[in-house]
Design a protein around this motif. Structure first.
Motif, short mmCIF file in Angstrom:
data_model
loop_
_atom_site.label_atom_id
_atom_site.label_comp_id
_atom_site.label_asym_id
_atom_site.label_seq_id
_atom_site.Cartn_x
_atom_site.Cartn_y
_atom_site.Cartn_z
N LYS A 165 0.83 -1.21 0.00
CA LYS A 165 0.00 0.00 0.00
C LYS A 165 0.86 1.26 0.00
CE LYS A 165 -4.04 -1.90 2.34
NZ LYS A 165 -4.84 -1.87 3.57
N ALA A 166 1.94 1.25 0.77
CA ALA A 166 2.83 2.41 0.83
C ALA A 166 3.51 2.63 -0.52
CB ALA A 166 3.87 2.22 1.93
N LYS A 167 3.85 1.54 -1.18
CA LYS A 167 4.48 1.66 -2.50
C LYS A 167 3.50 2.26 -3.50
CE LYS A 167 7.91 -1.13 -4.29
NZ LYS A 167 8.46 -2.43 -4.68
N GLU A 168 2.24 1.87 -3.41
CA GLU A 168 1.21 2.44 -4.29
C GLU A 168 1.05 3.94 -4.05
OE1 GLU A 168 -2.43 0.35 -3.61
OE2 GLU A 168 -1.64 -1.56 -4.35
N MET A 169 1.19 4.33 -2.78
CA MET A 169 1.08 5.75 -2.43
C MET A 169 2.32 6.53 -2.84
SD MET A 169 -0.51 5.29 1.41
CE MET A 169 -0.16 6.97 1.87
N GLY A 170 3.41 5.83 -3.16
CA GLY A 170 4.65 6.50 -3.51
C GLY A 170 5.41 7.00 -2.30
N ARG A 171 5.10 6.47 -1.14
CA ARG A 171 5.74 6.88 0.11
C ARG A 171 6.30 5.63 0.78
NH1 ARG A 171 2.94 11.17 2.56
NH2 ARG A 171 4.66 11.24 4.03
N PRO A 172 7.52 5.27 0.50
CA PRO A 172 8.07 4.01 1.04
C PRO A 172 8.23 4.06 2.55
CG PRO A 172 9.80 5.32 0.05
CD PRO A 172 8.51 6.02 -0.25
N VAL A 173 8.27 2.88 3.12
CA VAL A 173 8.47 2.73 4.56
C VAL A 173 9.29 1.47 4.78
CG1 VAL A 173 6.32 1.48 4.93
CG2 VAL A 173 7.31 2.78 6.79
N LEU A 174 10.12 1.49 5.79
CA LEU A 174 10.97 0.34 6.09
C LEU A 174 10.16 -0.75 6.78
CD1 LEU A 174 14.12 2.20 7.40
CD2 LEU A 174 13.78 1.22 5.14
N GLY A 175 10.47 -1.99 6.44
CA GLY A 175 9.78 -3.12 7.04
C GLY A 175 9.95 -3.17 8.55
N SER A 176 11.12 -2.77 9.02
CA SER A 176 11.36 -2.78 10.48
C SER A 176 10.45 -1.78 11.19
CB SER A 176 12.83 -2.47 10.77
OG SER A 176 13.19 -1.21 10.22
N ASP A 177 10.18 -0.64 10.56
CA ASP A 177 9.27 0.35 11.15
C ASP A 177 7.85 -0.19 11.19
OD1 ASP A 177 11.42 2.05 11.38
OD2 ASP A 177 10.92 3.22 9.59
N ILE A 178 7.45 -0.88 10.11
CA ILE A 178 6.11 -1.46 10.07
C ILE A 178 5.97 -2.52 11.15
CG2 ILE A 178 4.46 -2.78 8.67
CD1 ILE A 178 5.84 -1.59 6.18
N ALA A 179 6.97 -3.38 11.28
CA ALA A 179 6.92 -4.46 12.26
C ALA A 179 6.82 -3.91 13.68
CB ALA A 179 8.15 -5.36 12.12
N ALA A 180 7.61 -2.88 13.97
CA ALA A 180 7.58 -2.30 15.32
C ALA A 180 6.20 -1.69 15.63
CB ALA A 180 8.67 -1.24 15.46
N ALA A 181 5.65 -0.96 14.66
CA ALA A 181 4.33 -0.34 14.87
C ALA A 181 3.24 -1.41 14.96
CB ALA A 181 4.03 0.63 13.74
N ALA A 182 3.35 -2.46 14.14
CA ALA A 182 2.35 -3.53 14.15
C ALA A 182 2.35 -4.28 15.49
CB ALA A 182 2.59 -4.50 13.00
N LYS A 183 3.53 -4.50 16.06
CA LYS A 183 3.60 -5.18 17.37
C LYS A 183 2.87 -4.37 18.44
CE LYS A 183 7.91 -7.62 16.57
NZ LYS A 183 9.35 -7.68 16.84
N ILE A 184 3.04 -3.05 18.38
CA ILE A 184 2.37 -2.19 19.37
C ILE A 184 0.86 -2.24 19.19
CG2 ILE A 184 2.06 0.21 20.09
CD1 ILE A 184 5.06 0.61 19.39
N ILE A 185 0.41 -2.18 17.93
CA ILE A 185 -1.02 -2.18 17.65
C ILE A 185 -1.64 -3.53 17.99
CG2 ILE A 185 -2.73 -2.04 15.80
CD1 ILE A 185 -0.97 0.19 14.58
N LEU A 186 -0.97 -4.62 17.67
CA LEU A 186 -1.49 -5.96 17.96
C LEU A 186 -1.52 -6.24 19.46
CD1 LEU A 186 0.10 -8.13 15.14
CD2 LEU A 186 -2.30 -7.46 15.38
N ALA A 187 -0.63 -5.58 20.21
CA ALA A 187 -0.59 -5.81 21.67
C ALA A 187 -1.77 -5.14 22.38
CB ALA A 187 0.73 -5.29 22.24
#
Length: 188
Positions: A165-187
């Motif tokens: 989705k980020a690639k479609e938006m043209g705004r890349p994001v690092l996988g490590s940043d996604i993983a860290a944020a996802a862990k917080i949200i899933l917790a």
């Protein structure tokens, strides 16, 4: 003698291939990431201006890009996100060096590393990435969709979908940043 002949023939063949496909090759600006083009232009600019410190940092960044392409397995730079990963690893190395020089009481080297770190950070800031709020919003939108599709909701699937989705938006994001944020949200 046979080895020398083989090298000579392969060079001739490669030159012919380059000449043959030179006209059909796509424009370099379409293939290379914009930050890489900026780095190459800055390299020339700093050479002409004789700014040694900035020149050395740009040379180091370009060397890391080249090394990534020749690594095993090869990981050539295809986007600004790839360069951002390289810049982030260089930032970590500079921070470690700064800490080492501070413990050794070498303020001259600390100052040098800090100025190089600032130059690396300037280039890293040129890559438009998702903000934390945008990233959290994408993750929160992705989780219900995964549950709807009966796909297992884990860090890997979230990283995969959010990266797309980020690639479609043209705004890349690092996988490590996604993983860290996802862990917080899933917790939660």
């Amino acid at each position: 003698m046979l080895g020398l002949r083989r090298v000579f023939v392969s060079r001739l063949l490669s030159r012919q291939l380059v000449r043959t496909f030179a006209d059909a090759a796509p424009d370099v600006k379409d293939v290379l990431p914009p930050l890489l083009l900026t780095l190459r232009a800055d390299l020339k600019k700093f050479m002409k201006a004789k700014e040694k410190e900035k020149l050395n940092v740009v040379k180091a960044i370009l060397a890391e890009v080249t090394n990534a392409a020749m690594a095993q397995p090869p990981a050539p730079v295809k986007s600004d996100t790839d360069i951002l990963k390289i810049l982030n690893s260089m930032e970590k190395k500079h921070k470690i060096a700064i800490e080492s020089f501070q413990t050794a009481a070498r303020q001259d080297l600390v100052d040098k590393e800090q100025s190089q770190l600032e130059i690396v950070k300037q280039y890293a800031s040129q890559v438009p990435i998702l903000t934390t709020e945008e990233l959290n919003k994408l993750i929160e939108e992705t989780i219900p969709k995964l549950k709807e599709d009966k796909t297992p909701v884990n860090i890997g699937t979230i990283v995969r979908d959010v990266t797309a989705k980020a690639k479609e938006m043209g705004r890349p994001v690092l996988g490590s940043d996604i993983a860290a944020a996802a862990k917080i949200i899933l917790a939660k």
